[in-house]
Scaffold this motif. Structure first.
Motif, mmCIF file in Angstrom:
data_model
loop_
_atom_site.group_PDB
_atom_site.id
_atom_site.type_symbol
_atom_site.label_atom_id
_atom_site.label_comp_id
_atom_site.label_asym_id
_atom_site.label_seq_id
_atom_site.Cartn_x
_atom_site.Cartn_y
_atom_site.Cartn_z
ATOM 1 N N PHE A 31 0.839 -1.196 0.000
ATOM 2 C CA PHE A 31 0.000 0.000 0.000
ATOM 3 C C PHE A 31 0.882 1.257 0.000
ATOM 4 N N LEU A 32 1.955 1.210 0.779
ATOM 5 C CA LEU A 32 2.901 2.317 0.822
ATOM 6 C C LEU A 32 3.589 2.500 -0.528
ATOM 7 N N THR A 33 4.064 1.405 -1.104
ATOM 8 C CA THR A 33 4.815 1.481 -2.360
ATOM 9 C C THR A 33 3.952 2.044 -3.486
ATOM 10 N N ARG A 34 2.715 1.618 -3.545
ATOM 11 C CA ARG A 34 1.817 2.142 -4.590
ATOM 12 C C ARG A 34 1.666 3.661 -4.457
ATOM 13 N N ALA A 35 1.495 4.139 -3.223
ATOM 14 C CA ALA A 35 1.342 5.583 -3.008
ATOM 15 C C ALA A 35 2.607 6.341 -3.413
ATOM 16 N N VAL A 36 3.776 5.817 -3.043
ATOM 17 C CA VAL A 36 5.031 6.482 -3.388
ATOM 18 C C VAL A 36 5.210 6.546 -4.901
ATOM 19 N N LEU A 37 4.894 5.466 -5.598
ATOM 20 C CA LEU A 37 5.014 5.455 -7.058
ATOM 21 C C LEU A 37 4.041 6.444 -7.706
ATOM 22 N N GLU A 38 2.833 6.542 -7.139
ATOM 23 C CA GLU A 38 1.859 7.513 -7.656
ATOM 24 C C GLU A 38 2.384 8.937 -7.500
ATOM 25 N N TYR A 39 2.965 9.219 -6.354
ATOM 26 C CA TYR A 39 3.560 10.539 -6.137
ATOM 27 C C TYR A 39 4.703 10.786 -7.128
ATOM 28 N N ALA A 40 5.519 9.757 -7.359
ATOM 29 C CA ALA A 40 6.656 9.903 -8.275
ATOM 30 C C ALA A 40 6.175 10.236 -9.686
ATOM 31 N N LEU A 41 5.076 9.609 -10.108
ATOM 32 C CA LEU A 41 4.515 9.905 -11.421
ATOM 33 C C LEU A 41 4.082 11.362 -11.538
ATOM 34 N N ARG A 42 3.675 11.930 -10.397
ATOM 35 C CA ARG A 42 3.242 13.337 -10.371
ATOM 36 C C ARG A 42 4.393 14.284 -10.060
ATOM 37 N N ASN A 43 5.586 13.730 -9.938
ATOM 38 C CA ASN A 43 6.780 14.526 -9.628
ATOM 39 C C ASN A 43 6.634 15.273 -8.303
ATOM 40 N N ASN A 44 5.946 14.636 -7.367
ATOM 41 C CA ASN A 44 5.762 15.233 -6.037
ATOM 42 C C ASN A 44 6.554 14.396 -5.031
ATOM 43 N N LEU A 45 7.862 14.560 -5.060
ATOM 44 C CA LEU A 45 8.732 13.738 -4.226
ATOM 45 C C LEU A 45 8.728 14.182 -2.769
ATOM 46 N N ASP A 46 8.439 15.444 -2.521
ATOM 47 C CA ASP A 46 8.416 15.942 -1.137
ATOM 48 C C ASP A 46 7.311 15.263 -0.331
ATOM 49 N N ASP A 47 6.098 15.234 -0.883
ATOM 50 C CA ASP A 47 4.991 14.590 -0.169
ATOM 51 C C ASP A 47 5.195 13.076 -0.090
ATOM 52 N N ALA A 48 5.813 12.500 -1.115
ATOM 53 C CA ALA A 48 6.110 11.066 -1.079
ATOM 54 C C ALA A 48 7.022 10.742 0.098
ATOM 55 N N ALA A 49 8.016 11.591 0.335
ATOM 56 C CA ALA A 49 8.954 11.378 1.448
ATOM 57 C C ALA A 49 8.237 11.500 2.794
ATOM 58 N N VAL A 50 7.291 12.431 2.889
ATOM 59 C CA VAL A 50 6.537 12.597 4.139
ATOM 60 C C VAL A 50 5.685 11.360 4.408
ATOM 61 N N VAL A 51 5.023 10.861 3.368
ATOM 62 C CA VAL A 51 4.200 9.658 3.521
ATOM 63 C C VAL A 51 5.060 8.473 3.939
ATOM 64 N N LEU A 52 6.198 8.304 3.298
ATOM 65 C CA LEU A 52 7.104 7.202 3.626
ATOM 66 C C LEU A 52 7.535 7.267 5.093
ATOM 67 N N THR A 53 7.987 8.423 5.531
ATOM 68 C CA THR A 53 8.470 8.582 6.915
ATOM 69 C C THR A 53 7.353 8.335 7.916
ATOM 70 N N ALA A 54 6.168 8.933 7.669
ATOM 71 C CA ALA A 54 5.052 8.789 8.599
ATOM 72 C C ALA A 54 4.541 7.350 8.633
ATOM 73 N N PHE A 55 4.484 6.709 7.477
ATOM 74 C CA PHE A 55 3.990 5.329 7.404
ATOM 75 C C PHE A 55 4.912 4.392 8.185
ATOM 76 N N VAL A 56 6.211 4.483 7.935
ATOM 77 C CA VAL A 56 7.177 3.600 8.602
ATOM 78 C C VAL A 56 7.195 3.863 10.105
ATOM 79 N N ALA A 57 7.091 5.138 10.501
ATOM 80 C CA ALA A 57 7.100 5.476 11.934
ATOM 81 C C ALA A 57 5.914 4.855 12.655
ATOM 82 N N ARG A 58 4.750 4.842 11.988
ATOM 83 C CA ARG A 58 3.547 4.282 12.622
ATOM 84 C C ARG A 58 3.523 2.750 12.520
ATOM 85 N N TYR A 59 4.025 2.228 11.417
ATOM 86 C CA TYR A 59 4.004 0.776 11.227
ATOM 87 C C TYR A 59 5.079 0.098 12.059
ATOM 88 N N GLY A 60 6.214 0.756 12.192
ATOM 89 C CA GLY A 60 7.278 0.238 13.054
ATOM 90 C C GLY A 60 8.142 -0.833 12.432
#
Length: 288
Positions: free
Chosen positions: A241-270
């Motif tokens: 689920f995380l990877t799909r979201a990051v790839l979607e962001y990459a397609l939109r060239n929105n790497l900043d928000d992709a990085a925020v999602v990655l950090t927040a997801f991993v922090a909560r998932y552990g």
């Protein structure tokens, strides 16, 4: 020489503005001017009748709101707006602005009475009027957000969320046809965030993801992804689920928000899985 009480319409020399005969007699008087004066009298009567009619409609609307008669209030408000747009020979732009204000006020009043369907119906008419009158989105946005807030902060029923989403989607479409945005067709991020959270509340995760990707709430997006993955995914699939979201962001060239999602997801998932590591490496490589 007396002045006509109606701009552009002269007064006959043998008649005062009160309509009483005077001793003046001008043989050169143009009878066409007399007809114009009579037209002025008729126009004043028309305006007085219109004002009385509008006052009656306003009272009917107020009475309907006070008695919580939602249907009558909605239809009366719509009639008021129509009359304002189509009546008289005054300033058209002012009349249209007054009509929009009537629709906005009516929608707010009905939503505050929990008349979600009636309020949404008038709110949609308001958006349509903004688009028809070619009002820039930047000028109408504050009013739209005020209507959104009128749905309340308490948890809505599924039916109420559906109505709210109908309105917000209409606002998003309006944001895409903004005169200053006609070439880019960029959707408003704040409205997309509202639509995302509303879709999430309805457990429509696919729609929520679509709106989150265009919003300004990547941390909330990470929370939604975790909720989605824990509801419908196996434990071994959560990082998909995380990877799909990051790839979607990459397609939109929105790497900043992709990085925020990655950090927040991993922090909560552990758990920093191989796929999460892939996402991190991807976001480091793409800017280069």
């Amino acid at each position: 020489v007396e002045l006509s009480p109606y701009p552009g319409y002269p007064v006959h020399p043998t008649h005062s503005v009160t309509g009483h005969s005077t001793s003046t007699n001008d043989p050169d008087w143009d009878e066409g001017a007399l007809r114009a004066t009579q037209a002025g009298v008729e126009y004043r009567g028309f305006l007085e009748g219109t004002m009385a009619s509008m006052a009656s409609l306003k009272k009917r609307f107020d009475d309907a709101i006070e008695s919580s008669d939602l249907y009558t209030a909605e239809q009366t408000c719509r009639t008021i707006a129509h009359r304002l747009r189509t009546t008289g020979d005054g300033d058209e732009s002012l009349q249209h602005a007054q009509a929009r204000e009537a629709l906005e006020s009516g929608a707010l009043a009905l939503l505050k009475l929990n008349g979600t369907q009636s309020g949404t119906s008038l709110a949609l008419d308001f958006v349509k009027a903004l688009r028809t009158d070619r009002v820039p989105f930047s000028e109408g946005k504050a009013s739209l957000l005020e209507i959104v807030s009128a749905y309340g902060v308490a948890e809505l029923s599924d039916e109420e969320e559906v109505e709210k989403l109908r309105f917000v989607k209409s606002c998003i479409d309006y944001s895409k046809v903004d005169l200053d945005n006609v070439g880019l067709k960029v959707e408003d991020k704040e409205l997309n965030a509202i639509a995302a959270i509303s879709s999430w509340a309805r457990r429509d995760f696919g729609a929520a993801q679509k709106y989150f990707l265009l919003s300004d709430q990547p941390e909330k997006f990470a929370e939604m992804l975790l909720d989605w993955s824990s509801t419908y995914g196996l434990k071994s699939e959560i990082d998909l689920f995380l990877t799909r979201a990051v790839l979607e962001y990459a397609l939109r060239n929105n790497l900043d928000d992709a990085a925020v999602v990655l950090t927040a997801f991993v922090a909560r998932y552990g758990d920093f899985s191989p796929l999460a590591n892939f996402c991190e490496m991807l976001l480091k490589v793409l800017p280069k």
